[in-house]
Structure formats: C-alpha cells, structure tokens
Design a protein around this motif. Structure first.
Motif, PDB file in Angstrom:
ATOM      1  N   ARG A  59       0.353  -9.008  -5.220  1.00  0.00           N
ATOM      2  CA  ARG A  59       0.990  -9.568  -4.037  1.00  0.00           C
ATOM      3  C   ARG A  59       2.507  -9.422  -4.109  1.00  0.00           C
ATOM      4  N   ASN A  60       3.013  -9.154  -5.296  1.00  0.00           N
ATOM      5  CA  ASN A  60       4.450  -8.991  -5.481  1.00  0.00           C
ATOM      6  C   ASN A  60       4.747  -7.520  -5.725  1.00  0.00           C
ATOM      7  N   PRO A  61       5.466  -6.856  -4.815  1.00  0.00           N
ATOM      8  CA  PRO A  61       5.713  -5.417  -4.991  1.00  0.00           C
ATOM      9  C   PRO A  61       6.484  -5.096  -6.262  1.00  0.00           C
ATOM     10  N   PHE A  62       7.295  -6.055  -6.752  1.00  0.00           N
ATOM     11  CA  PHE A  62       8.118  -5.788  -7.917  1.00  0.00           C
ATOM     12  C   PHE A  62       7.344  -5.924  -9.224  1.00  0.00           C
ATOM     13  N   SER A  63       6.160  -6.534  -9.196  1.00  0.00           N
ATOM     14  CA  SER A  63       5.341  -6.624 -10.401  1.00  0.00           C
ATOM     15  C   SER A  63       4.367  -5.462 -10.512  1.00  0.00           C
ATOM     16  N   SER A  64       4.341  -4.601  -9.510  1.00  0.00           N
ATOM     17  CA  SER A  64       3.483  -3.413  -9.548  1.00  0.00           C
ATOM     18  C   SER A  64       4.173  -2.307 -10.339  1.00  0.00           C
ATOM     19  N   PRO A  65       3.399  -1.359 -10.877  1.00  0.00           N
ATOM     20  CA  PRO A  65       4.018  -0.249 -11.622  1.00  0.00           C
ATOM     21  C   PRO A  65       4.983   0.536 -10.739  1.00  0.00           C
ATOM     22  N   PHE A  66       6.089   0.950 -11.346  1.00  0.00           N
ATOM     23  CA  PHE A  66       7.074   1.774 -10.658  1.00  0.00           C
ATOM     24  C   PHE A  66       6.746   3.224 -10.989  1.00  0.00           C
ATOM     25  N   VAL A  67       6.444   4.021  -9.979  1.00  0.00           N
ATOM     26  CA  VAL A  67       6.044   5.416 -10.173  1.00  0.00           C
ATOM     27  C   VAL A  67       7.147   6.316  -9.619  1.00  0.00           C
ATOM     28  N   PHE A  68       7.672   7.152 -10.492  1.00  0.00           N
ATOM     29  CA  PHE A  68       8.730   8.090 -10.128  1.00  0.00           C
ATOM     30  C   PHE A  68       8.141   9.485 -10.231  1.00  0.00           C
ATOM     31  N   ALA A  69       7.885  10.149  -9.098  1.00  0.00           N
ATOM     32  CA  ALA A  69       7.102  11.386  -9.113  1.00  0.00           C
ATOM     33  C   ALA A  69       7.444  12.231  -7.896  1.00  0.00           C
ATOM     34  N   PRO A  70       7.029  13.518  -7.896  1.00  0.00           N
ATOM     35  CA  PRO A  70       7.209  14.333  -6.691  1.00  0.00           C
ATOM     36  C   PRO A  70       6.494  13.701  -5.501  1.00  0.00           C
ATOM     37  N   ARG A  71       7.009  13.955  -4.306  1.00  0.00           N
ATOM     38  CA  ARG A  71       6.467  13.324  -3.107  1.00  0.00           C
ATOM     39  C   ARG A  71       4.971  13.628  -2.932  1.00  0.00           C
ATOM     40  N   LYS A  72       4.540  14.835  -3.278  1.00  0.00           N
ATOM     41  CA  LYS A  72       3.124  15.172  -3.121  1.00  0.00           C
ATOM     42  C   LYS A  72       2.241  14.318  -4.031  1.00  0.00           C
ATOM     43  N   VAL A  73       2.747  13.992  -5.217  1.00  0.00           N
ATOM     44  CA  VAL A  73       1.985  13.119  -6.118  1.00  0.00           C
ATOM     45  C   VAL A  73       1.875  11.716  -5.525  1.00  0.00           C
ATOM     46  N   LEU A  74       2.967  11.220  -4.958  1.00  0.00           N
ATOM     47  CA  LEU A  74       2.928   9.895  -4.332  1.00  0.00           C
ATOM     48  C   LEU A  74       1.968   9.882  -3.145  1.00  0.00           C
ATOM     49  N   GLN A  75       1.935  10.964  -2.375  1.00  0.00           N
ATOM     50  CA  GLN A  75       0.997  11.051  -1.265  1.00  0.00           C
ATOM     51  C   GLN A  75      -0.441  11.021  -1.767  1.00  0.00           C
ATOM     52  N   PHE A  76      -0.705  11.693  -2.886  1.00  0.00           N
ATOM     53  CA  PHE A  76      -2.045  11.670  -3.478  1.00  0.00           C
ATOM     54  C   PHE A  76      -2.421  10.253  -3.916  1.00  0.00           C
ATOM     55  N   LEU A  77      -1.488   9.549  -4.571  1.00  0.00           N
ATOM     56  CA  LEU A  77      -1.760   8.189  -5.021  1.00  0.00           C
ATOM     57  C   LEU A  77      -1.987   7.247  -3.842  1.00  0.00           C
ATOM     58  N   ASN A  78      -1.228   7.440  -2.770  1.00  0.00           N
ATOM     59  CA  ASN A  78      -1.434   6.620  -1.576  1.00  0.00           C
ATOM     60  C   ASN A  78      -2.813   6.862  -0.974  1.00  0.00           C
ATOM     61  N   GLY A  79      -3.297   8.105  -1.088  1.00  0.00           N
ATOM     62  CA  GLY A  79      -4.640   8.397  -0.611  1.00  0.00           C
ATOM     63  C   GLY A  79      -5.724   7.774  -1.477  1.00  0.00           C
ATOM     64  N   MET A  80      -5.467   7.734  -2.788  1.00  0.00           N
ATOM     65  CA  MET A  80      -6.436   7.138  -3.710  1.00  0.00           C
ATOM     66  C   MET A  80      -6.475   5.617  -3.586  1.00  0.00           C
ATOM     67  N   TRP A  81      -5.285   4.999  -3.423  1.00  0.00           N
ATOM     68  CA  TRP A  81      -5.190   3.539  -3.356  1.00  0.00           C
ATOM     69  C   TRP A  81      -4.402   3.145  -2.105  1.00  0.00           C
ATOM     70  N   PRO A  82      -5.029   3.255  -0.933  1.00  0.00           N
ATOM     71  CA  PRO A  82      -4.298   2.909   0.297  1.00  0.00           C
ATOM     72  C   PRO A  82      -3.959   1.425   0.329  1.00  0.00           C
ATOM     73  N   GLN A  83      -2.800   1.123   0.884  1.00  0.00           N
ATOM     74  CA  GLN A  83      -2.355  -0.258   1.011  1.00  0.00           C
ATOM     75  C   GLN A  83      -3.050  -0.868   2.218  1.00  0.00           C
ATOM     76  N   ARG A  84      -3.981  -1.815   1.976  1.00  0.00           N
ATOM     77  CA  ARG A  84      -4.786  -2.381   3.048  1.00  0.00           C
ATOM     78  C   ARG A  84      -4.041  -3.417   3.867  1.00  0.00           C
ATOM     79  N   SER A  85      -3.013  -3.999   3.288  1.00  0.00           N
ATOM     80  CA  SER A  85      -2.185  -4.959   4.017  1.00  0.00           C
ATOM     81  C   SER A  85      -0.781  -4.920   3.446  1.00  0.00           C
ATOM     82  N   GLN A  86       0.148  -5.541   4.147  1.00  0.00           N
ATOM     83  CA  GLN A  86       1.533  -5.537   3.675  1.00  0.00           C
ATOM     84  C   GLN A  86       1.699  -6.352   2.411  1.00  0.00           C
TER      85      GLN A  86
END
Length: 222
Positions: free
Chosen positions: A3-30
């Motif tokens: 529930r806290n965005p700052f306690s989640s892992p910080f991922v520093f990666a190419p944009r395509k990798v971040l897009q892949f991760l967003n597809g794997m774990w979509p954010q269901r709510s804010q």
C-alpha cells in the motif's frame, strides 16, 4: 502488493523491461504497488526527482547516489552504473560500479571517477581507492581479442586495466564466454602475467564470478 509505494522494490531498468513488469504485475488500484520503476532512458530532473523521493523516506538514505552510463555495446540501451551503498550513518558509502556488457568505455571510467571522488579513501595517496567494488565483464581471453572487437565485449586484460583506471579496491570479473564451460565452473584461468602487469597495485584484489555466487560486501572492511 504494498500500500506504500516507497516500501516497494525500486527497479531501475530499460523502459521495455518496465513495460514487461507492468504487464506481469498490473496495478489494480492506485493503492497497490508491486514495484516503483524508473527507466534508464529517463535522464535529468525526472530521474533525480524519483530517486530523491525514494531516498527521502529514510533517515540515512540507503543509496545516496546512482548514475547510469551509456556504454559501448552492440545492443541498444546498454548501460553500466555507479552507485553508493550506505552501511550506517558513521561510515562513507560503499561505492559499487557495474560495467554491463561493453567494450572498455571512457564514459564509464569518467562516471566512476566523477561520482566516487567525494568518497575516495585517502585522497593524498596516489593509490587511493575510489571504487570499493568494480564488477566488469570479461567475456574473452587475449587469444580472442579480435572477437571482442566484433562482438563489443571486453577481454580479461582490458577489464583489469579499467580496474586500474577507476582505482578499484576490488575487481570482480564476470560474463565469461560459453566457450569456457569446460573449465572451472565456466570461469577461465587468468594468466599470472596478466595479473602482475595489469593489476599489481597494493591491496587490490581480483576475483571471478560464477552463477549463483553470493558476495558479502562489507565483512572484509567492517
């Protein structure tokens, strides 16, 4: 998800990798946060602001600085990086540099020098250590030097020379060619002549990495 965005892992990666991760774990709510990502391509204020916000939640920022560096490799968006790890509030950051896949790269060497300079150990000494740990690719041995130019990778000797240029206290060689699979866990033998000629500074050590290897960063100097 957190529930806290700052306690989640910080991922520093190419944009395509971040897009892949967003597809794997979509954010269901804010309110749900699986990770917090910043793209390598996001230079300047946008990236610095995200990094500062993440560090701001800690009384002693765990990673006081991080700089990504575009390196010399045949694949687009190939980056190395240099960053600091705070061990505790009383000690200087532990400076780590990672080359990624690359030929010996002047931009990477310059970044290591620039961002580690405030934390160099013993600046009055010409042998001062500025980078505590350099992790550098060493895909080929010297017999495959021509191949290293074609494939845009480094040789063992070249990686050791970069270690000298950035004044690394410890150098960990990695990313060895598959042709060495029949040797010690896929790690080639490093000739003593190379070690003696390229990395013979006082109190500087070189090691070779292999899959699954764990390295305790601080035990030797705490």
């Amino acid at each position: 998800p957190s529930r806290n965005p700052f306690s989640s892992p910080f991922v520093f990666a190419p944009r395509k990798v971040l897009q892949f991760l967003n597809g794997m774990w979509p954010q269901r709510s804010q309110q749900d946060h699986y990770f917090r990502g910043v793209a390598h391509e996001d230079h300047g204020d946008r990236r610095r602001r995200a990094w500062q916000e993440w560090n701001a939640q800690f009384s002693c920022p765990p990673i006081p600085f991080w700089e990504n560096v575009l390196v010399d490799h045949s694949c687009r968006n190939s980056f190395g990086c240099v960053f600091g790890l705070n061990r505790n509030i009383d000690k200087q950051p532990f400076v780590v540099a990672f080359s990624g896949d690359t030929r010996p790269c002047g931009r990477f060497v310059q970044a290591c020098r620039q961002f580690s300079q405030p934390y160099c150990h013993g600046l009055v000494n010409n042998n001062a250590h500025c980078v505590d740990l350099l992790i550098h690719e060493a895909t080929f041995d010297e017999e495959e030097r021509d191949m290293s130019f074609r494939k845009k990778h480094s040789t063992i000797r070249e990686a050791l020379e970069v270690g000298q240029q950035v004044r690394a206290r410890r150098l960990l060689l990695t990313h060895f060619s598959q042709r060495y699979n029949n040797e010690r866990r896929g790690v080639p033998e490093i000739p003593q002549s190379i070690l003696q000629s390229s990395f013979n500074q006082t109190n500087r050590l070189v090691g070779t990495a292999f899959d699954g290897m764990l390295v305790p960063l601080y035990s030797e100097i705490d």
